[in-house]
Each structure stands twice: as structure tokens, then as C-alpha cells.
Scaffold this motif. Structure first.
Motif, PDB file in Angstrom:
ATOM      1  N   LEU A   1       0.834  -1.209   0.000  1.00 19.03           N
ATOM      2  CA  LEU A   1       0.000   0.000   0.000  1.00 19.03           C
ATOM      3  C   LEU A   1       0.867   1.258   0.000  1.00 19.03           C
ATOM      4  O   LEU A   1       0.586   2.215  -0.741  1.00 19.03           O
ATOM      5  CB  LEU A   1      -0.967  -0.003   1.182  1.00 19.03           C
ATOM      6  N   LEU A   2       1.919   1.248   0.813  1.00 18.86           N
ATOM      7  CA  LEU A   2       2.830   2.406   0.799  1.00 18.86           C
ATOM      8  C   LEU A   2       3.589   2.484  -0.527  1.00 18.86           C
ATOM      9  O   LEU A   2       3.859   3.579  -1.032  1.00 18.86           O
ATOM     10  CB  LEU A   2       3.796   2.351   1.978  1.00 18.86           C
ATOM     11  N   ALA A   3       3.924   1.333  -1.098  1.00 18.34           N
ATOM     12  CA  ALA A   3       4.577   1.335  -2.418  1.00 18.34           C
ATOM     13  C   ALA A   3       3.674   2.029  -3.433  1.00 18.34           C
ATOM     14  O   ALA A   3       4.104   2.935  -4.157  1.00 18.34           O
ATOM     15  CB  ALA A   3       4.889  -0.091  -2.859  1.00 18.34           C
ATOM     16  N   GLN A   4       2.415   1.619  -3.447  1.00 18.76           N
ATOM     17  CA  GLN A   4       1.474   2.203  -4.405  1.00 18.76           C
ATOM     18  C   GLN A   4       1.256   3.686  -4.140  1.00 18.76           C
ATOM     19  O   GLN A   4       1.150   4.478  -5.071  1.00 18.76           O
ATOM     20  CB  GLN A   4       0.141   1.439  -4.354  1.00 18.76           C
ATOM     21  N   MET A   5       1.214   4.079  -2.870  1.00 17.42           N
ATOM     22  CA  MET A   5       1.045   5.489  -2.535  1.00 17.42           C
ATOM     23  C   MET A   5       2.182   6.319  -3.145  1.00 17.42           C
ATOM     24  O   MET A   5       1.948   7.335  -3.810  1.00 17.42           O
ATOM     25  CB  MET A   5       1.020   5.704  -1.019  1.00 17.42           C
ATOM     26  N   TRP A   6       3.419   5.861  -2.940  1.00 14.66           N
ATOM     27  CA  TRP A   6       4.561   6.620  -3.465  1.00 14.66           C
ATOM     28  C   TRP A   6       4.598   6.589  -4.991  1.00 14.66           C
ATOM     29  O   TRP A   6       4.949   7.591  -5.625  1.00 14.66           O
ATOM     30  CB  TRP A   6       5.868   6.129  -2.853  1.00 14.66           C
ATOM     31  N   TYR A   7       4.197   5.470  -5.608  1.00 15.42           N
ATOM     32  CA  TYR A   7       4.109   5.430  -7.068  1.00 15.42           C
ATOM     33  C   TYR A   7       3.094   6.457  -7.561  1.00 15.42           C
ATOM     34  O   TYR A   7       3.343   7.176  -8.534  1.00 15.42           O
ATOM     35  CB  TYR A   7       3.680   4.045  -7.569  1.00 15.42           C
ATOM     36  N   MET A   8       1.952   6.531  -6.899  1.00 21.02           N
ATOM     37  CA  MET A   8       0.904   7.470  -7.324  1.00 21.02           C
ATOM     38  C   MET A   8       1.369   8.917  -7.175  1.00 21.02           C
ATOM     39  O   MET A   8       1.100   9.751  -8.047  1.00 21.02           O
ATOM     40  CB  MET A   8      -0.379   7.231  -6.528  1.00 21.02           C
ATOM     41  N   ILE A   9       2.071   9.194  -6.098  1.00 16.82           N
ATOM     42  CA  ILE A   9       2.575  10.555  -5.891  1.00 16.82           C
ATOM     43  C   ILE A   9       3.610  10.896  -6.960  1.00 16.82           C
ATOM     44  O   ILE A   9       3.571  11.976  -7.559  1.00 16.82           O
ATOM     45  CB  ILE A   9       3.147  10.712  -4.460  1.00 16.82           C
ATOM     46  N   SER A  10       4.517   9.966  -7.222  1.00 15.68           N
ATOM     47  CA  SER A  10       5.532  10.183  -8.257  1.00 15.68           C
ATOM     48  C   SER A  10       4.885  10.310  -9.633  1.00 15.68           C
ATOM     49  O   SER A  10       5.271  11.168 -10.437  1.00 15.68           O
ATOM     50  CB  SER A  10       6.539   9.028  -8.235  1.00 15.68           C
TER      51      SER A  10
END
Length: 184
Positions: free
Chosen positions: A133-142
């Protein structure tokens, strides 16, 4: 004091113009004197010049020394490069925990490449506990900053998440961005 600051700013601009014109000898000369006085922008450029062998012999260890100086004083690009060097064992002994520390510090200052790399580290569980979930969060922000790698990573990971998880991640992204990265 104002005149001294103005002079330093002018020196940095001279160095930056020379760098962009690929006059690396002039850029190095201008940046080096500023870097020695503690200018974190100049320190980052000196690190970059050593890393890439621009006007000086390529030297990853010396690049790391300059990046460390600027990273410790808060420069997001230096923090990113330092994290990358720890992650890849270039100029520094590979250390995933320190890589994560510096990449996350840079990511929380808005550096899009660092944000993607933090997502990768969460995805792989390198230097930090695995958390999709944190991986996806940072991908979405990037991704919101136009990073093509983040788009690919985000699309790939979306296949492994259910709709409830994706909805939760979107809330995490909003919370992170509205807090100016203080609550990520």
C-alpha cells in the motif's frame, strides 16, 4: 551581508550558465569555491560533476562526500543521489537502510525520482518492511509529477490490489499531499 549574498548568488548563476552550456571547467571553478563555503546547491553540482566525470576524473567516492555534505544540510537532489549511491553500492558500501533513509527524506521534499524509488523499496522490502500500500502510494505521488517509471510500477501493482485497497491508497495519497509530506 546583502552584497556578499548577492555576489554568491551571481557566482552560482555564472556556474549554472556554464554548466548548461557544457563549459564544465568554468562551472567547476565557480561551483567549487561556493561549495567550500557551504552552498548546498554548489555542493550538489560538484558531486554530480565527480559522479559523471565532468571537468574532473570520475570519482564516486568524492561525489559521495559532496552529496553527503549537501544532503545533511537538506538539499533534496543530493539526498536522492546519496540514497541512490547507497542503494547501488556506488562510491559507498551498499546499505539499503541508509538508501531508504535518504530516498525517503528526498521524497518528502517532493523529489519525484526519490518518490518512485521509495515505492520500489517498499514493494521489494529493501531497507524497509515490505508494504504494497505504501509502495502504491509513493508510485501514485511520483506519477502525479509525470515520472514514467512510476506509471509503469503503479499499473503493475494495481493488478495485485483490490478495489478497497486502491481506495485506501488514494486516501493515503491525499493525506500525504495535503500535509505537505509530513503525514505519509
Amino acid at each position: 551581508m546583502l552584497n556578499l549574498k548577492t555576489a554568491f548568488a551571481a557566482d552560482f548563476i555564472v556556474g549554472l550558465k556554464a554548466f548548461k552550456a557544457q563549459d564544465y571547467d568554468t562551472a567547476f571553478e565557480e561551483f567549487y569555491s561556493l561549495a567550500e563555503t557551504g552552498d548546498i546547491r554548489a555542493q550538489t553540482y560538484i558531486g554530480m560533476m565527480y559522479f559523471n566525470g565532468l571537468s574532473v576524473s570520475k570519482n564516486f567516492e568524492t561525489a559521495a562526500e559532496w552529496y553527503i555534505k549537501a544532503a545533511e544540510l537538506g538539499h533534496p537532489h543530493a539526498q536522492y543521489y546519496l540514497g541512490w549511491m547507497y542503494d547501488n553500492g556506488k562510491g559507498l558500501e551498499e546499505n539499503k537502510k541508509l538508501a531508504f533513509k535518504w530516498l525517503q527524506t528526498s521524497a518528502k521534499q517532493g523529489h519525484p525520482r526519490a518518490q518512485n524509488n521509495v515505492g520500489v523499496m517498499y514493494f521489494k522490502g529493501e531497507g524497509v518492511q515490505k508494504n504494497l500500500l505504501l509502495a502504491q502510494m509513493w508510485y501514485m505521488i511520483s506519477d502525479s509529477k509525470g515520472m514514467p517509471e512510476a506509471i509503469e510500477n503503479m499499473t503493475m501493482l494495481t493488478e495485485d490490489l483490490n478495489s478497497k485497497q486502491i481506495s485506501h491508497v488514494k486516501q493515503m495519497v491525499r493525506k500525504c499531499l495535503t500535509s505537505n509530506y509530513s503525514d505519509c
